[in-house]
Design a protein around this motif. Structure first.
Motif, PDB file in Angstrom:
ATOM      1  N   LEU A  53     -11.474 -26.435 -13.197  1.00 13.13           N
ATOM      2  CA  LEU A  53     -11.590 -25.443 -14.278  1.00 13.13           C
ATOM      3  C   LEU A  53     -12.945 -25.549 -14.966  1.00 13.13           C
ATOM      4  N   MET A  54     -13.422 -26.769 -15.135  1.00 15.84           N
ATOM      5  CA  MET A  54     -14.720 -26.949 -15.802  1.00 15.84           C
ATOM      6  C   MET A  54     -15.884 -26.531 -14.910  1.00 15.84           C
ATOM      7  N   VAL A  88     -15.867 -33.174 -24.332  1.00 16.94           N
ATOM      8  CA  VAL A  88     -16.524 -32.992 -23.026  1.00 16.94           C
ATOM      9  C   VAL A  88     -18.015 -33.324 -23.125  1.00 16.94           C
ATOM     10  N   LEU A 141     -18.482 -23.634 -15.576  1.00 18.54           N
ATOM     11  CA  LEU A 141     -19.937 -23.721 -15.431  1.00 18.54           C
ATOM     12  C   LEU A 141     -20.509 -22.829 -14.332  1.00 18.54           C
ATOM     13  N   LEU A 188     -12.031 -24.941 -19.094  1.00 18.49           N
ATOM     14  CA  LEU A 188     -10.788 -25.680 -19.315  1.00 18.49           C
ATOM     15  C   LEU A 188      -9.819 -24.992 -20.281  1.00 18.49           C
ATOM     16  N   LYS A 203     -18.529 -37.032 -23.244  1.00 15.54           N
ATOM     17  CA  LYS A 203     -18.307 -37.665 -21.936  1.00 15.54           C
ATOM     18  C   LYS A 203     -19.447 -37.379 -20.963  1.00 15.54           C
ATOM     19  N   LEU A 204     -20.044 -36.193 -21.070  1.00 17.91           N
ATOM     20  CA  LEU A 204     -21.131 -35.832 -20.164  1.00 17.91           C
ATOM     21  C   LEU A 204     -22.467 -36.429 -20.613  1.00 17.91           C
ATOM     22  N   LEU A 229     -19.427 -23.705 -21.608  1.00 17.95           N
ATOM     23  CA  LEU A 229     -18.904 -23.069 -20.390  1.00 17.95           C
ATOM     24  C   LEU A 229     -17.785 -23.917 -19.784  1.00 17.95           C
ATOM     25  N   MET A 230     -17.949 -25.229 -19.839  1.00 17.13           N
ATOM     26  CA  MET A 230     -16.914 -26.095 -19.264  1.00 17.13           C
ATOM     27  C   MET A 230     -15.652 -26.131 -20.109  1.00 17.13           C
ATOM     28  N   ASP A 261     -23.834 -25.376 -21.424  1.00 20.15           N
ATOM     29  CA  ASP A 261     -23.060 -25.931 -20.301  1.00 20.15           C
ATOM     30  C   ASP A 261     -21.727 -26.495 -20.805  1.00 20.15           C
TER      31      ASP A 261
END
Lengths: 265, 265
Positions: free
Chosen positions: A74-75, B43, A80, B80, B46-47, B74-75, B71
């Motif tokens: 999904l991400m 998110v 993305l 999600l 974590k990224l 978008l995720m 980004d």
């Protein structure tokens, strides 16, 4: 309608694909089905949930699509990659609409029953969120296309109970083709076409007949066999013209339409 | 048409919202605009690209929407949260279609000129990917709703050049309302309604008149002021009935329609 399948490898020239499609001559409605596997692996790794591969009792390797794996899909696919692709189309003047198979039940499937795996001396059924597409919501695809929108599609698809499930883009193309009956289908991959020898990029087959597709499928195994099976099915769904071409070049779509790569059919 | 704005806090009962909307009596078409800020922060962290807050020369704090921040949006928003929400709707029998403002240019905006910030003794303009919505593609919203689909919308929106930009959901609701002229708008937040004292959950104001909206806006600052400004604008766009209610309860939508929370107007 032109159907364009864009591979999810890191080497695909996404900008080139978009610019070619935005400047098609003559203009023609199209839809895109794209992958994002390289991005997915990267995102899943960073989130601390790397993909889990299980080997079935019959010896097939499959990625296990558990809840974390669907989150990563999904991400990366739905979020993305899909939306950055839509953004590139919008910048190029194409009014793209990015959708997953969940949206409007555009790609409906059936969830797999589970993978039989050995754990020690026991055989267990591991059930995950994966399955096979069964049909496409052609009404919605047509509604969008007829009103000037360009569908840009990605996994997941929706199962019989409304759940998000992982699926193969080759199979998704098949159910879309069954409904849309497109004249031409372009598949952009990280190779210059269908290779006679997978390890030799100079072994591109310029033309692959339907008879040869069948004989090659019978002689192959693993991922190539699945690919050839899907191609065979595509012709059963009425495909007239399938081009497998290089997605890494400056003009992936233009080159494909100019006869580069492999013409199947 | 009913417009439902669902906050992006971690405490919102998403399943409750979906189940209430799937069982509305009498049935009524609706659309959802949702947030995902808690998920986005998680998110992005974590990224390894946590959100960056800059303070403008005039003293306002803003999240800087650089490429990494988009980004992450978008995720988390487009990927999600949007697709898990669509999945919940599909499981409940509602044929939802998840879209960002990019898709079909459904929410068109104008990119901000930049934030004036101090760096040492210099004043610089930091330009990011953020902006204000200007109009909604009501044709596409209506096309979907008239054909039985339920739009589920999230950021980013699209700017004048086709770029993805971050924007405020309150402002997005306003441009949708300007085009759709919905009868009722429900805003689900992490509080039991509009609070007289932001630190006291028992201070819910049951009814907020339009005159009071204006006087409170003049007396407030920061985020609350922006919220009240957006609400004022919503009535200028022709809103008849706005309900601000608790998104954390078992039946967020049903309770809101039953008169819980704050009725504005």
């Amino acid at each position: 309608v032109l159907i364009v399948k864009v591979g999810g490898g890191a080497g695909i020239n996404i900008e080139g694909v978009v610019n070619d499609l935005a400047t098609l001559e003559p203009k023609e409605p199209f839809l895109v089905v794209h992958g994002a596997n390289a991005l997915r692996d990267d995102v899943a790794e960073k989130l601390g949930t790397p993909k889990e591969v299980v080997t079935s009792v019959s010896g097939y390797d499959s990625v296990l699509s558990d809840e974390n794996a669907i989150d990563a899909i999904l991400m990366s696919y739905s979020g993305l990659r899909n939306k950055r692709l839509v953004e590139l189309f919008q910048r190029a003047g194409v009014n793209a609409v990015g959708l997953t198979g969940l949206d409007g039940r555009i790609i409906q499937g059936r969830r797999n029953k589970g993978i039989r795996v050995k754990e020690g001396s026991k055989t267990l059924i591991k059930r995950d969120f994966s399955g096979k597409p069964v049909s496409a919501n052609v009404d919605l695809l047509t509604l969008l296309i007829d009103n000037g929108y360009t569908p840009v599609l990605a996994i997941p698809i929706v199962d019989e109970n409304g759940f998000a499930i992982n699926s193969e883009n080759d199979d998704i193309i098949n159910v879309i083709q069954a409904g849309l009956k497109a004249d031409r289908i372009i598949q952009l991959i990280e190779a210059p076409g269908f290779l006679d020898d997978a390890s030799d990029e100079s072994s591109v087959i310029a033309r692959l007949s339907r008879a040869e597709l069948v004989s090659r499928e019978e002689a192959s195994s693993g991922r190539i066999k699945r690919k050839l099976l899907a191609l065979n099915k595509l012709f059963q769904e009425g495909a007239a013209n399938v081009i497998i071409a290089d997605g890494r070049v400056e003009h992936p779509v233009r080159d494909a339409l100019d006869g580069h790569g492999t013409i199947v059919g």
